[in-house]
Write an enzyme that holds these catalytic residues in place. Structure first.
Site, PDB file in Angstrom:
ATOM      1  N   HIS A  53       0.819  -1.225   0.000  1.00 41.72           N
ATOM      2  CA  HIS A  53       0.000   0.000   0.000  1.00 41.72           C
ATOM      3  C   HIS A  53       0.855   1.279   0.000  1.00 41.72           C
ATOM      4  O   HIS A  53       1.602   1.524   0.946  1.00 41.72           O
ATOM      5  CB  HIS A  53      -0.896   0.021   1.243  1.00 41.72           C
ATOM      6  CG  HIS A  53      -1.672  -1.251   1.447  1.00 41.72           C
ATOM      7  ND1 HIS A  53      -2.690  -1.628   0.616  1.00 41.72           N
ATOM      8  CD2 HIS A  53      -1.558  -2.241   2.372  1.00 41.72           C
ATOM      9  CE1 HIS A  53      -3.195  -2.792   1.030  1.00 41.72           C
ATOM     10  NE2 HIS A  53      -2.513  -3.182   2.085  1.00 41.72           N
ATOM     11  N   SER A  76       1.500  -0.248  -5.389  1.00 43.94           N
ATOM     12  CA  SER A  76       0.611  -0.544  -4.275  1.00 43.94           C
ATOM     13  C   SER A  76       0.119  -1.983  -4.423  1.00 43.94           C
ATOM     14  O   SER A  76       0.150  -2.539  -5.522  1.00 43.94           O
ATOM     15  CB  SER A  76      -0.564   0.417  -4.261  1.00 43.94           C
ATOM     16  OG  SER A  76      -1.197   0.360  -3.003  1.00 43.94           O
ATOM     17  N   SER A  81      -5.711   1.743  -2.325  1.00 43.44           N
ATOM     18  CA  SER A  81      -5.044   2.119  -1.073  1.00 43.44           C
ATOM     19  C   SER A  81      -3.991   3.210  -1.202  1.00 43.44           C
ATOM     20  O   SER A  81      -3.482   3.700  -0.200  1.00 43.44           O
ATOM     21  CB  SER A  81      -4.408   0.874  -0.445  1.00 43.44           C
ATOM     22  OG  SER A  81      -3.401   0.362  -1.290  1.00 43.44           O
ATOM     23  N   ASP A 139       3.181  -7.580   0.061  1.00 40.47           N
ATOM     24  CA  ASP A 139       2.064  -7.496   1.007  1.00 40.47           C
ATOM     25  C   ASP A 139       0.867  -8.179   0.343  1.00 40.47           C
ATOM     26  O   ASP A 139       0.243  -7.603  -0.546  1.00 40.47           O
ATOM     27  CB  ASP A 139       1.758  -6.031   1.318  1.00 40.47           C
ATOM     28  CG  ASP A 139       0.633  -5.878   2.351  1.00 40.47           C
ATOM     29  OD1 ASP A 139      -0.082  -6.860   2.624  1.00 40.47           O
ATOM     30  OD2 ASP A 139       0.482  -4.764   2.889  1.00 40.47           O
ATOM     31  N   GLU A 201       4.451  -9.259   4.243  1.00 35.10           N
ATOM     32  CA  GLU A 201       3.831  -8.439   5.287  1.00 35.10           C
ATOM     33  C   GLU A 201       2.626  -9.067   5.976  1.00 35.10           C
ATOM     34  O   GLU A 201       2.438  -8.910   7.166  1.00 35.10           O
ATOM     35  CB  GLU A 201       3.397  -7.116   4.610  1.00 35.10           C
ATOM     36  CG  GLU A 201       2.647  -6.132   5.481  1.00 35.10           C
ATOM     37  CD  GLU A 201       3.537  -5.297   6.365  1.00 35.10           C
ATOM     38  OE1 GLU A 201       4.780  -5.442   6.294  1.00 35.10           O
ATOM     39  OE2 GLU A 201       2.991  -4.500   7.142  1.00 35.10           O
ATOM     40  N   ASN A 226       4.784 -11.111   8.959  1.00 36.40           N
ATOM     41  CA  ASN A 226       3.500 -11.035   9.662  1.00 36.40           C
ATOM     42  C   ASN A 226       3.575 -11.666  11.043  1.00 36.40           C
ATOM     43  O   ASN A 226       3.008 -11.145  11.993  1.00 36.40           O
ATOM     44  CB  ASN A 226       2.411 -11.736   8.847  1.00 36.40           C
ATOM     45  CG  ASN A 226       1.055 -11.627   9.509  1.00 36.40           C
ATOM     46  OD1 ASN A 226       0.494 -10.530   9.611  1.00 36.40           O
ATOM     47  ND2 ASN A 226       0.531 -12.740   9.996  1.00 36.40           N
ATOM     48  N   LYS A 231       4.600  -7.543  14.802  1.00 33.00           N
ATOM     49  CA  LYS A 231       3.780  -7.214  13.639  1.00 33.00           C
ATOM     50  C   LYS A 231       2.335  -7.629  13.918  1.00 33.00           C
ATOM     51  O   LYS A 231       1.478  -6.807  14.200  1.00 33.00           O
ATOM     52  CB  LYS A 231       4.341  -7.877  12.366  1.00 33.00           C
ATOM     53  CG  LYS A 231       3.846  -7.212  11.080  1.00 33.00           C
ATOM     54  CD  LYS A 231       2.431  -7.591  10.764  1.00 33.00           C
ATOM     55  CE  LYS A 231       1.890  -6.996   9.506  1.00 33.00           C
ATOM     56  NZ  LYS A 231       0.499  -7.422   9.261  1.00 33.00           N
ATOM     57  N   ASP A 235       0.080  -4.474  14.584  1.00 37.07           N
ATOM     58  CA  ASP A 235      -0.518  -3.915  13.362  1.00 37.07           C
ATOM     59  C   ASP A 235      -1.911  -4.507  13.134  1.00 37.07           C
ATOM     60  O   ASP A 235      -2.923  -3.786  13.040  1.00 37.07           O
ATOM     61  CB  ASP A 235       0.462  -4.225  12.226  1.00 37.07           C
ATOM     62  CG  ASP A 235      -0.055  -4.053  10.811  1.00 37.07           C
ATOM     63  OD1 ASP A 235      -1.231  -4.304  10.555  1.00 37.07           O
ATOM     64  OD2 ASP A 235       0.758  -3.702   9.938  1.00 37.07           O
ATOM     65  N   ASN A 236      -1.999  -5.840  13.089  1.00 32.93           N
ATOM     66  CA  ASN A 236      -3.281  -6.490  12.782  1.00 32.93           C
ATOM     67  C   ASN A 236      -4.323  -6.124  13.840  1.00 32.93           C
ATOM     68  O   ASN A 236      -5.481  -5.867  13.516  1.00 32.93           O
ATOM     69  CB  ASN A 236      -3.119  -8.015  12.718  1.00 32.93           C
ATOM     70  CG  ASN A 236      -2.084  -8.454  11.695  1.00 32.93           C
ATOM     71  OD1 ASN A 236      -1.163  -7.702  11.376  1.00 32.93           O
ATOM     72  ND2 ASN A 236      -2.208  -9.662  11.186  1.00 32.93           N
ATOM     73  N   CYS A 240      -5.800  -2.171  13.229  1.00 36.83           N
ATOM     74  CA  CYS A 240      -7.203  -2.267  12.780  1.00 36.83           C
ATOM     75  C   CYS A 240      -8.146  -1.658  13.808  1.00 36.83           C
ATOM     76  O   CYS A 240      -9.179  -1.100  13.447  1.00 36.83           O
ATOM     77  CB  CYS A 240      -7.574  -3.713  12.467  1.00 36.83           C
ATOM     78  SG  CYS A 240      -6.776  -4.314  10.947  1.00 36.83           S
ATOM     79  N   HIS A 346      -7.575  -9.123   3.541  1.00 34.31           N
ATOM     80  CA  HIS A 346      -6.713  -8.657   2.444  1.00 34.31           C
ATOM     81  C   HIS A 346      -7.392  -8.617   1.080  1.00 34.31           C
ATOM     82  O   HIS A 346      -7.203  -7.683   0.316  1.00 34.31           O
ATOM     83  CB  HIS A 346      -5.435  -9.488   2.363  1.00 34.31           C
ATOM     84  CG  HIS A 346      -4.423  -8.868   1.452  1.00 34.31           C
ATOM     85  ND1 HIS A 346      -3.617  -7.824   1.868  1.00 34.31           N
ATOM     86  CD2 HIS A 346      -4.130  -9.081   0.153  1.00 34.31           C
ATOM     87  CE1 HIS A 346      -2.863  -7.451   0.857  1.00 34.31           C
ATOM     88  NE2 HIS A 346      -3.140  -8.192  -0.202  1.00 34.31           N
ATOM     89  N   HIS A 399      -3.435   2.190   8.646  1.00 36.88           N
ATOM     90  CA  HIS A 399      -3.010   2.282  10.050  1.00 36.88           C
ATOM     91  C   HIS A 399      -2.168   3.525  10.298  1.00 36.88           C
ATOM     92  O   HIS A 399      -1.463   3.998   9.411  1.00 36.88           O
ATOM     93  CB  HIS A 399      -2.142   1.076  10.412  1.00 36.88           C
ATOM     94  CG  HIS A 399      -2.850  -0.232  10.359  1.00 36.88           C
ATOM     95  ND1 HIS A 399      -4.210  -0.351  10.198  1.00 36.88           N
ATOM     96  CD2 HIS A 399      -2.373  -1.487  10.473  1.00 36.88           C
ATOM     97  CE1 HIS A 399      -4.532  -1.628  10.210  1.00 36.88           C
ATOM     98  NE2 HIS A 399      -3.443  -2.345  10.361  1.00 36.88           N
ATOM     99  N   SER A 407       5.757  -2.691  12.211  1.00 42.56           N
ATOM    100  CA  SER A 407       5.709  -3.620  11.079  1.00 42.56           C
ATOM    101  C   SER A 407       6.891  -3.386  10.143  1.00 42.56           C
ATOM    102  O   SER A 407       7.544  -4.333   9.698  1.00 42.56           O
ATOM    103  CB  SER A 407       4.424  -3.402  10.275  1.00 42.56           C
ATOM    104  OG  SER A 407       3.326  -3.432  11.127  1.00 42.56           O
ATOM    105  N   GLN A 411      10.105  -5.413   8.586  1.00 45.88           N
ATOM    106  CA  GLN A 411      10.362  -5.551   7.139  1.00 45.88           C
ATOM    107  C   GLN A 411      11.813  -5.197   6.817  1.00 45.88           C
ATOM    108  O   GLN A 411      12.494  -5.922   6.081  1.00 45.88           O
ATOM    109  CB  GLN A 411       9.438  -4.616   6.327  1.00 45.88           C
ATOM    110  CG  GLN A 411       8.067  -5.172   6.050  1.00 45.88           C
ATOM    111  CD  GLN A 411       8.070  -6.276   4.981  1.00 45.88           C
ATOM    112  OE1 GLN A 411       9.114  -6.727   4.508  1.00 45.88           O
ATOM    113  NE2 GLN A 411       6.884  -6.732   4.619  1.00 45.88           N
TER     114      GLN A 411
END
Ligand code: NAI
Length: 478
Positions: A53, A76, A81, A139, A201, A226, A231, A235-236, A240, A346, A399, A407, A411
């Site tokens: 993204h 992306s 996104s 990703d 990701e 991930n 991560k 992040d998740n 979210c 996703h 996010h 995250s 990476q």
């Protein structure tokens, strides 16, 4: 310097640059990696094809990778996104101007068509002078899939004919591969042989990688970013928790308090989404297939039910499963008038959009970009966000920076791992070692004023760990 790129409008670069500057302040993980590795340039010689993204936070990731010596080409990983000002700022770079860009080649804009999307993915894998990348940063796994399917179909001598069973996306994908093979019949063998590895990701992309590894078809080593704790458990979940509300508000601005909200799936993303909706005062109902996650949801105080049984009471739906056909056309036709239907997983196949369009007499009206009202013959309508694609990036800006710093620090470290250690990783899927996971967390503590307690030597011996960590065994689940 001139280089190829395709973004909406380079004059947006100044606005993007201001946002990069503010994001840098909120991304201590990436900024300290720039400090730690700026001189040693561990990514010098890395040619990274990035499919992720194209947001402001990704802009800061891109400039961290280049600060460590890498060259990148970026697209992306979703048609909606991209933040156009971020894409422009990445192309122009900190020292360039729209007339004389000095940044990196980006191929991304908000609202790409599917053929444009796959063209952009092809662009990041097609470097000047007929070369390819030597690393992928993915990703969802689309760039990795293009290389693998390209090579598979190249070896088979043809792309399989398109059939009625193919989704629109897959048939567009096949067209793209056909075109690339017509231009260069050996393209994907050459490209795959140059790639040292991929860092992935998200849950869905990681799932694809494990499938390839299981079948013995993975063409290069992969690091599953991930499943770094810093991560998926951040992040998740917390990402979210923030961005689902942002997506709902920017799209519809309906009051969430008092409404009945259904969250399909109670994994990491579902846990964040359910807690955010409950925090707004919604009455949350969870659907799950996994008894452990269903029990967790019940323990958190959420009703756990079957989707079919709550269609007449739910006002808001968010799918978070990474599965497909979770909300079917039949479900949608039975929902309450003006129910809001959205997906944060996703891919867009969690909601059967193709089936919705085929319901006899159904009519679609665009309320605004990425917000559509679908009216059924009987007069009831539902509001679908981002055409069923991930709504936190389609309807909002994804996010916030601080969580993405976690995250993206993973990476960056994963890219350094694979690029600087050729031969140490086989064609398999790995997670980063725990000490690096702990390092990523450590990089974010000071910004939040966290004071960590230190183990004494005796305490460390008592627990059987090192004073400097890692503090938990591999099987610990956090
Ligand atoms: P997860 O595997 O932790 O959770 C998914 C949950 O859905 C599981 O508990 C599973 O049992 C449940 N589930 C599967 N099929 C179901 C069905 N038919 N009905 C009800 N429940 C079902 O995965 P995670 O990490 O929560 O990710 C979910 C999706 O979100 C993935 O596609 C991932 O790539 C994506 N994702 C999206 C982000 C975003 O910013 N939009 C951020 C992170 C992940």
């Amino acid at each position: 310097m001139s280089f190829d790129h395709k973004v909406r409008d380079l004059s947006l670069a100044e606005a993007g640059r201001h946002q990069f500057r503010l994001a840098e302040h909120e991304m201590p993980g990436l900024m300290s990696l720039r400090e730690e590795f700026g001189d040693s340039q561990p990514l010098k010689g890395a040619k990274i094809a990035g499919s992720l993204h194209m947001t402001v936070q990704t802009g800061v990731l891109i400039e961290t990778l280049t600060a460590l010596g890498a060259e990148v080409r970026w697209a992306s990983c979703n048609i909606y996104s991209t933040q156009d000002e971020a894409a422009a700022a990445a192309v122009v770079g900190p020292d360039g101007t729209p007339e004389d860009p000095k940044g990196v080649p980006v191929f991304a804009w908000k609202g790409e068509s599917l053929p444009e999307y796959w063209e952009c993915t092809n662009e990041i894998l097609t470097w000047p002078n007929g070369e390819g990348p030597n690393m992928i940063l993915d990703d969802g796994g689309d760039a990795t899939m293009l290389v693998h399917k390209g090579r598979e179909w190249e070896a088979a001598g043809q792309v399989p004919p398109t059939t009625d069973a193919d989704s629109e996306e897959f048939s567009v994908f096949k067209d793209l591969v056909r075109k690339t093979l017509a231009e260069d019949p050996k393209k994907w063998t050459k490209i795959s042989e140059g790639i040292k590895g991929v860092t992935e990701e998200t849950t869905t992309g990681v799932h694809r990688l494990y499938e390839l590894a299981k079948a013995g078809e993975l063409l290069f080593p992969a690091i599953n970013v991930n499943d770094s704790v810093t991560k998926s458990k951040f992040d998740n979940k917390y990402g979210c928790r923030h961005s689902v509300i942002d997506g709902l508000n920017r799209a519809t601005d309906v009051l969430i308090g008092g409404k009945v909200a259904v969250v399909a799936g109670f994994g990491d993303v579902g846990k964040g989404v359910a807690s955010a909706l409950a925090g707004q005062g919604a009455r949350v109902i969870v659907t799950e297939v996994d008894p452990i996650c269903a029990l967790q949801a019940a323990m958190e105080g959420f009703q756990v039910a079957k989707l079919d049984d709550v269609l007449d009471i739910a006002d808001i739906y968010v799918t978070t499963t990474g599965c497909y056909d979770v909300i079917t056309a039949d479900h949608m036709s039975k929902m309450k008038n003006k129910a809001i239907v959205s997906n944060i997983g996703h891919f867009d196949n969690e909601i059967d959009m193709a089936g919705l369009a085929k319901i006899p007499g159904v009519k679609k009206v665009e309320i605004k970009p990425q917000v559509h009202e679908w009216t059924f013959e009987g007069g009831n309508s539902i509001i679908v966000l981002s055409e069923g694609r991930l709504m936190n990036l389609g309807n909002a800006t994804g996010h916030p920076s601080f969580v993405m710093s976690n995250s993206f620090a993973n990476q960056t470290i994963a890219q350094i791992e694979i690029f600087t250690k050729p031969g140490e990783y086989k064609n398999d899927v790995y997670v980063l070692p725990k000490h690096l996971d702990e390092k990523v967390a450590r990089l974010h503590l000071a910004a939040l004023g966290v004071e960590l307690t230190e183990l004494s030597k005796a305490q460390a011996e008592y627990l059987g760990v090192d004073v400097a960590g890692p503090y938990k065994p591999e099987h610990y689940r956090y």
